[in-house]
Design a protein around this motif. Structure first.
Motif, PDB file in Angstrom:
ATOM      1  N   GLN A 143     -10.250  -3.059  -9.532  1.00 44.87           N
ATOM      2  CA  GLN A 143     -11.356  -2.235  -9.059  1.00 44.87           C
ATOM      3  C   GLN A 143     -11.267  -1.887  -7.576  1.00 44.87           C
ATOM      4  OE1 GLN A 143     -11.361  -5.388  -8.970  1.00 44.87           O
ATOM      5  NE2 GLN A 143     -12.622  -6.071  -7.263  1.00 44.87           N
ATOM      6  N   GLY A 144     -10.393  -2.541  -6.843  1.00 50.42           N
ATOM      7  CA  GLY A 144     -10.236  -2.247  -5.429  1.00 50.42           C
ATOM      8  C   GLY A 144     -11.064  -3.156  -4.539  1.00 50.42           C
ATOM      9  N   THR A 145     -10.549  -3.406  -3.353  1.00 50.29           N
ATOM     10  CA  THR A 145     -11.259  -4.195  -2.354  1.00 50.29           C
ATOM     11  C   THR A 145     -11.122  -3.494  -1.002  1.00 50.29           C
ATOM     12  OG1 THR A 145     -11.529  -6.421  -1.413  1.00 50.29           O
ATOM     13  CG2 THR A 145      -9.271  -5.730  -1.926  1.00 50.29           C
ATOM     14  N   GLN A 146     -12.220  -3.398  -0.275  1.00 50.35           N
ATOM     15  CA  GLN A 146     -12.239  -2.638   0.974  1.00 50.35           C
ATOM     16  C   GLN A 146     -11.683  -3.464   2.130  1.00 50.35           C
ATOM     17  OE1 GLN A 146     -13.475   0.680   1.723  1.00 50.35           O
ATOM     18  NE2 GLN A 146     -12.438   0.213   3.668  1.00 50.35           N
ATOM     19  N   VAL A 147     -10.767  -2.866   2.857  1.00 48.75           N
ATOM     20  CA  VAL A 147     -10.249  -3.456   4.094  1.00 48.75           C
ATOM     21  C   VAL A 147     -10.584  -2.501   5.235  1.00 48.75           C
ATOM     22  CG1 VAL A 147      -8.179  -4.096   5.384  1.00 48.75           C
ATOM     23  CG2 VAL A 147      -8.396  -4.717   2.965  1.00 48.75           C
ATOM     24  N   THR A 148     -11.266  -3.016   6.239  1.00 52.17           N
ATOM     25  CA  THR A 148     -11.631  -2.215   7.395  1.00 52.17           C
ATOM     26  C   THR A 148     -11.121  -2.910   8.651  1.00 52.17           C
ATOM     27  OG1 THR A 148     -13.637  -1.428   6.288  1.00 52.17           O
ATOM     28  CG2 THR A 148     -13.507  -1.134   8.676  1.00 52.17           C
ATOM     29  N   VAL A 149     -10.326  -2.184   9.426  1.00 53.47           N
ATOM     30  CA  VAL A 149      -9.758  -2.738  10.655  1.00 53.47           C
ATOM     31  C   VAL A 149     -10.358  -1.978  11.833  1.00 53.47           C
ATOM     32  CG1 VAL A 149      -7.663  -3.302  11.909  1.00 53.47           C
ATOM     33  CG2 VAL A 149      -7.640  -3.240   9.405  1.00 53.47           C
ATOM     34  N   SER A 150     -11.045  -2.696  12.689  1.00 48.60           N
ATOM     35  CA  SER A 150     -11.676  -2.065  13.848  1.00 48.60           C
ATOM     36  C   SER A 150     -10.746  -2.134  15.057  1.00 48.60           C
ATOM     37  CB  SER A 150     -12.996  -2.751  14.167  1.00 48.60           C
ATOM     38  OG  SER A 150     -12.781  -4.107  14.512  1.00 48.60           O
ATOM     39  N   LEU A 203      -2.809  -6.377  11.662  1.00 47.11           N
ATOM     40  CA  LEU A 203      -3.487  -5.219  11.079  1.00 47.11           C
ATOM     41  C   LEU A 203      -3.814  -4.170  12.125  1.00 47.11           C
ATOM     42  CD1 LEU A 203      -5.707  -7.126   8.529  1.00 47.11           C
ATOM     43  CD2 LEU A 203      -4.185  -5.231   7.961  1.00 47.11           C
ATOM     44  N   LYS A 204      -3.748  -2.929  11.685  1.00 46.27           N
ATOM     45  CA  LYS A 204      -4.005  -1.771  12.542  1.00 46.27           C
ATOM     46  C   LYS A 204      -5.164  -0.967  11.953  1.00 46.27           C
ATOM     47  CE  LYS A 204       0.969  -1.361  13.445  1.00 46.27           C
ATOM     48  NZ  LYS A 204       2.139  -0.448  13.358  1.00 46.27           N
ATOM     49  N   PRO A 205      -5.847  -0.198  12.780  1.00 48.70           N
ATOM     50  CA  PRO A 205      -6.935   0.642  12.241  1.00 48.70           C
ATOM     51  C   PRO A 205      -6.472   1.562  11.117  1.00 48.70           C
ATOM     52  CG  PRO A 205      -7.098   0.527  14.620  1.00 48.70           C
ATOM     53  CD  PRO A 205      -5.816  -0.170  14.250  1.00 48.70           C
ATOM     54  N   GLU A 206      -5.237   2.002  11.167  1.00 50.19           N
ATOM     55  CA  GLU A 206      -4.731   2.889  10.114  1.00 50.19           C
ATOM     56  C   GLU A 206      -4.480   2.168   8.796  1.00 50.19           C
ATOM     57  OE1 GLU A 206      -3.536   2.519  13.242  1.00 50.19           O
ATOM     58  OE2 GLU A 206      -1.327   2.684  13.271  1.00 50.19           O
ATOM     59  N   ASP A 207      -4.634   0.859   8.772  1.00 51.97           N
ATOM     60  CA  ASP A 207      -4.558   0.114   7.519  1.00 51.97           C
ATOM     61  C   ASP A 207      -5.887   0.136   6.767  1.00 51.97           C
ATOM     62  OD1 ASP A 207      -2.576  -2.298   9.254  1.00 51.97           O
ATOM     63  OD2 ASP A 207      -1.855  -0.768   7.857  1.00 51.97           O
ATOM     64  N   THR A 208      -6.917   0.674   7.384  1.00 52.49           N
ATOM     65  CA  THR A 208      -8.228   0.751   6.746  1.00 52.49           C
ATOM     66  C   THR A 208      -8.155   1.588   5.475  1.00 52.49           C
ATOM     67  OG1 THR A 208      -9.432   0.469   8.820  1.00 52.49           O
ATOM     68  CG2 THR A 208     -10.596   1.578   7.021  1.00 52.49           C
ATOM     69  N   ALA A 209      -8.582   0.995   4.365  1.00 48.82           N
ATOM     70  CA  ALA A 209      -8.508   1.672   3.068  1.00 48.82           C
ATOM     71  C   ALA A 209      -9.106   0.754   2.013  1.00 48.82           C
ATOM     72  CB  ALA A 209      -7.064   1.998   2.709  1.00 48.82           C
ATOM     73  N   VAL A 210      -9.271   1.309   0.829  1.00 49.16           N
ATOM     74  CA  VAL A 210      -9.535   0.476  -0.348  1.00 49.16           C
ATOM     75  C   VAL A 210      -8.182   0.109  -0.935  1.00 49.16           C
ATOM     76  CG1 VAL A 210     -10.582   0.347  -2.625  1.00 49.16           C
ATOM     77  CG2 VAL A 210     -11.732   1.611  -0.787  1.00 49.16           C
ATOM     78  N   TYR A 211      -7.986  -1.173  -1.139  1.00 51.38           N
ATOM     79  CA  TYR A 211      -6.717  -1.677  -1.655  1.00 51.38           C
ATOM     80  C   TYR A 211      -6.864  -2.007  -3.141  1.00 51.38           C
ATOM     81  CZ  TYR A 211      -4.660  -1.923   2.966  1.00 51.38           C
ATOM     82  OH  TYR A 211      -4.143  -1.581   4.186  1.00 51.38           O
ATOM     83  N   TYR A 212      -5.899  -1.515  -3.922  1.00 50.63           N
ATOM     84  CA  TYR A 212      -5.904  -1.695  -5.364  1.00 50.63           C
ATOM     85  C   TYR A 212      -4.652  -2.450  -5.794  1.00 50.63           C
ATOM     86  CZ  TYR A 212      -9.325   2.121  -5.330  1.00 50.63           C
ATOM     87  OH  TYR A 212     -10.421   2.921  -5.094  1.00 50.63           O
ATOM     88  N   CYS A 213      -4.812  -3.316  -6.773  1.00 50.75           N
ATOM     89  CA  CYS A 213      -3.641  -3.926  -7.384  1.00 50.75           C
ATOM     90  C   CYS A 213      -3.392  -3.245  -8.728  1.00 50.75           C
ATOM     91  CB  CYS A 213      -3.805  -5.433  -7.559  1.00 50.75           C
ATOM     92  SG  CYS A 213      -5.204  -5.943  -8.562  1.00 50.75           S
ATOM     93  N   GLY A 214      -2.128  -3.147  -9.076  1.00 49.09           N
ATOM     94  CA  GLY A 214      -1.737  -2.532 -10.320  1.00 49.09           C
ATOM     95  C   GLY A 214      -0.716  -3.373 -11.043  1.00 49.09           C
ATOM     96  N   ALA A 215      -0.661  -3.204 -12.351  1.00 45.97           N
ATOM     97  CA  ALA A 215       0.290  -3.921 -13.196  1.00 45.97           C
ATOM     98  C   ALA A 215       1.124  -2.912 -13.971  1.00 45.97           C
ATOM     99  CB  ALA A 215      -0.450  -4.855 -14.155  1.00 45.97           C
ATOM    100  N   ALA A 259      -9.431  -7.750  -7.944  1.00 46.00           N
ATOM    101  CA  ALA A 259      -8.963  -7.881  -6.569  1.00 46.00           C
ATOM    102  C   ALA A 259     -10.074  -8.417  -5.681  1.00 46.00           C
ATOM    103  CB  ALA A 259      -8.472  -6.538  -6.043  1.00 46.00           C
ATOM    104  N   SER A 260      -9.695  -9.189  -4.680  1.00 49.11           N
ATOM    105  CA  SER A 260     -10.657  -9.737  -3.733  1.00 49.11           C
ATOM    106  C   SER A 260      -9.956 -10.024  -2.413  1.00 49.11           C
ATOM    107  CB  SER A 260     -11.283 -11.013  -4.289  1.00 49.11           C
ATOM    108  OG  SER A 260     -10.298 -12.010  -4.469  1.00 49.11           O
ATOM    109  N   GLY A 261     -10.752 -10.374  -1.409  1.00 48.90           N
ATOM    110  CA  GLY A 261     -10.198 -10.775  -0.131  1.00 48.90           C
ATOM    111  C   GLY A 261     -10.335  -9.761   0.980  1.00 48.90           C
ATOM    112  N   GLY A 262     -10.841  -8.580   0.665  1.00 49.48           N
ATOM    113  CA  GLY A 262     -11.022  -7.578   1.701  1.00 49.48           C
ATOM    114  C   GLY A 262     -12.137  -7.951   2.654  1.00 49.48           C
TER     115      GLY A 262
END
Length: 122
Positions: free
Chosen positions: A114-121, A84-96, A4-7
């Protein structure tokens, strides 16, 4: 294997696009999903897409703001995140998931990135 990438860090109201590239299997044979986990919280469902891409499912909290899509030729699933909202802040994981049904519970998924971090201020 899922990568995963793009966070990143973005202001509230902004957008990000996450990507998850799969290798080592037949990508089109898997339902793909995105989940997220905020600090101190359980992993939660965000969105999922069927093998062909014809069926999608979203958590109520992201409906109308997030869009899941896939490109089977590129072995990639995407998550376009708008407004995006601050409550969307999380590590995002993709699954198969090898099953046919588009599942919204993480125990149904067989493989994880492995997850990608998204942080919304705010």
């Amino acid at each position: 294997q899922l990568q995963a990438s793009g966070g990143g860090l973005v202001q509230a109201g902004g957008s990000l696009r996450l990507s998850c590239v799969a290798s080592g299997g037949t990508f089109s044979s898997y339902v793909m999903g995105w989940f997220r986990q905020a600090p101190g919280k359980a992993r939660e469902f965000v969105a999922a897409i069927s093998r062909s891409g014809a069926i999608t499912k979203y958590a109520d909290s992201v409906k109308g703001r997030f869009t899941i899509s896939r490109d089977n030729a590129k072995n990639t699933v995407y998550l376009q995140m708008n407004s995006l909202k601050p409550e969307d802040t999380a590590v995002y994981y993709c699954g198969a998931d090898r099953a046919i049904v588009v599942a919204a519970t993480d125990r149904e998924y067989d493989y994880w990135g492995q997850g990608t971090q998204v942080t919304v201020s705010s």
